[in-house]
Design a protein around this motif. Structure first.
Motif, PDB file in Angstrom:
ATOM      1  N   GLN A 271       0.729  -1.370   0.032  1.00 41.82           N
ATOM      2  CA  GLN A 271      -0.052  -0.047  -0.107  1.00 41.82           C
ATOM      3  C   GLN A 271       0.761   1.317  -0.121  1.00 41.82           C
ATOM      4  O   GLN A 271       0.660   2.312  -0.848  1.00 41.82           O
ATOM      5  CB  GLN A 271      -1.039  -0.147   1.099  1.00 41.82           C
ATOM      6  CG  GLN A 271      -2.061  -1.012   1.211  1.00 41.82           C
ATOM      7  CD  GLN A 271      -2.889  -1.271   2.496  1.00 41.82           C
ATOM      8  OE1 GLN A 271      -2.220  -1.038   3.359  1.00 41.82           O
ATOM      9  NE2 GLN A 271      -3.963  -1.938   2.063  1.00 41.82           N
ATOM     10  N   HIS A 272       1.783   1.271   0.766  1.00 44.42           N
ATOM     11  CA  HIS A 272       3.149   2.355   0.623  1.00 44.42           C
ATOM     12  C   HIS A 272       3.368   2.711  -0.585  1.00 44.42           C
ATOM     13  O   HIS A 272       3.774   3.764  -1.109  1.00 44.42           O
ATOM     14  CB  HIS A 272       3.834   2.133   1.825  1.00 44.42           C
ATOM     15  CG  HIS A 272       3.452   2.271   3.226  1.00 44.42           C
ATOM     16  ND1 HIS A 272       4.112   1.833   4.412  1.00 44.42           N
ATOM     17  CD2 HIS A 272       2.272   2.787   3.727  1.00 44.42           C
ATOM     18  CE1 HIS A 272       3.620   2.237   5.295  1.00 44.42           C
ATOM     19  NE2 HIS A 272       2.353   2.713   5.058  1.00 44.42           N
TER      20      HIS A 272
ATOM     21  N   ARG B 259       0.832   4.066  -2.644  1.00 45.44           N
ATOM     22  CA  ARG B 259       0.884   5.604  -2.476  1.00 45.44           C
ATOM     23  C   ARG B 259       2.030   6.527  -3.135  1.00 45.44           C
ATOM     24  O   ARG B 259       1.780   7.600  -3.911  1.00 45.44           O
ATOM     25  CB  ARG B 259       0.663   5.799  -1.071  1.00 45.44           C
ATOM     26  CG  ARG B 259      -0.901   6.270  -0.860  1.00 45.44           C
ATOM     27  CD  ARG B 259      -1.146   6.314   0.598  1.00 45.44           C
ATOM     28  NE  ARG B 259      -1.820   5.082   1.195  1.00 45.44           N
ATOM     29  CZ  ARG B 259      -1.945   4.494   2.312  1.00 45.44           C
ATOM     30  NH1 ARG B 259      -0.944   4.873   3.137  1.00 45.44           N
ATOM     31  NH2 ARG B 259      -2.749   3.404   2.357  1.00 45.44           N
TER      32      ARG B 259
ATOM     33  N   GLU C 266       1.367   6.691  -6.673  1.00 45.49           N
ATOM     34  CA  GLU C 266       0.344   7.745  -6.998  1.00 45.49           C
ATOM     35  C   GLU C 266       0.973   9.355  -6.890  1.00 45.49           C
ATOM     36  O   GLU C 266       0.437  10.170  -7.860  1.00 45.49           O
ATOM     37  CB  GLU C 266      -0.859   7.595  -6.164  1.00 45.49           C
ATOM     38  CG  GLU C 266      -1.921   6.358  -6.638  1.00 45.49           C
ATOM     39  CD  GLU C 266      -2.552   5.852  -5.601  1.00 45.49           C
ATOM     40  OE1 GLU C 266      -2.786   6.376  -4.310  1.00 45.49           O
ATOM     41  OE2 GLU C 266      -3.045   4.602  -5.918  1.00 45.49           O
ATOM     42  N   LYS C 267       1.718   9.594  -6.068  1.00 46.61           N
ATOM     43  CA  LYS C 267       2.395  10.844  -5.751  1.00 46.61           C
ATOM     44  C   LYS C 267       3.154  11.233  -6.874  1.00 46.61           C
ATOM     45  O   LYS C 267       3.091  12.267  -7.306  1.00 46.61           O
ATOM     46  CB  LYS C 267       3.209  10.789  -4.599  1.00 46.61           C
ATOM     47  CG  LYS C 267       2.290  11.413  -3.275  1.00 46.61           C
ATOM     48  CD  LYS C 267       3.231  11.551  -2.081  1.00 46.61           C
ATOM     49  CE  LYS C 267       2.407  11.443  -0.738  1.00 46.61           C
ATOM     50  NZ  LYS C 267       3.519  11.056   0.199  1.00 46.61           N
TER      51      LYS C 267
END
Ligand SMILES: [Zn+2]
Length: 252
Positions: A57-58, A61, A64-65
């Protein structure tokens, strides 16, 4: 049969049963520890599976950034493209746009891979959690069994001690002293069956006249080699044969 010898056979059976019960009671803490270790190992699988999912998940993310950053650059380049005046400037901006688009594509491919991996990781976590739940149930069952066995063994020991007191009461003190002396030296087993001319515990052949005396079961005779008190089981004498089996199972 000599009554002292008969009592010694009974005494040995009681003592061997007590030793077994004591040994099983002594094993309980180790059995408990093994169950604890089993739960801990399965619990660690669950923790590891959770950790893998969190890492996934990290990573998603972070990607996505990065995508957002590249998309910000892309919008700026597109605005710039509208305002450029020369072909050289236009070509330069188009190159930047193509580069940002390429970066975004690479990042999105990576994100897709991570999403697919997340499905597997979620399935692995569910599997680990189900295994843990099953083990917790099994371990609780085994703990109850250990506790029940412990209660039973304690009760059996009480009973055996009571019976021992009764048997010892009828025994002549010298014979009891001999039994206890041999038992101390021979790992708790002071009585042995003599069969086919041999002491069935130390396996040493008896002198023929010793074996002949033992066969009569009318006196206290000891094995020349291991000093155990010998008895003889005539064929088809079931109860005495039981005692012989108990004695034989113990170590010399
Ligand atoms: Zn022997």
């Amino acid at each position: 049969m000599n009554s002292d010898l008969e009592r010694l056979i009974a005494l040995q059976r009681l003592d061997s049963a007590s030793h077994d019960a004591e040994r099983r009671l002594a094993e309980e803490p180790d059995r408990e520890k093994a169950l604890e270790a089993r739960l801990e190992a399965v619990g660690q699988h669950v923790a590891a599976a959770k950790e893998h999912l969190v890492e996934n998940q990290h990573a998603r993310r972070a990607i996505e950034k990065d995508v957002a950053v590249q998309q910000g650059r892309l919008s700026k380049f597109r605005e710039t493209a509208m305002a450029v005046k020369t072909n050289v400037e236009y070509a330069a901006v188009q190159k930047e746009i193509a580069f940002a688009q390429g970066e975004i594509k690479t990042l999105e491919d990576k994100e897709l891979e991570l999403m697919l991996a997340a499905d597997d990781l979620t399935a692995a976590l569910k599997k680990a959690e189900a295994a843990l739940a099953a083990d917790v149930k099994a371990v609780n069952g085994e703990r109850q069994q250990i506790a029940a066995e412990g209660t039973e063994l304690q009760a059996a020991l009480e009973r055996l001690r009571g019976e021992r007191t009764r048997v010892v009461t009828g025994l002549s003190p010298q014979v009891l002293a001999l039994f206890e002396q041999v038992a101390r030296k021979r790992n708790g087993v002071a009585v042995a069956e003599a069969r086919d001319g041999v002491c069935t515990i130390c396996h040493v052949r008896l002198r023929p006249q010793v074996f002949n005396t033992v066969r009569r079961n009318d006196a206290i005779n000891q094995c020349d080699h291991c000093n155990r008190i010998l008895f003889f089981v005539p064929v088809s004498t079931a109860p005495a044969a039981d005692a012989g089996t108990d004695v034989n199972q113990s170590t010399p």
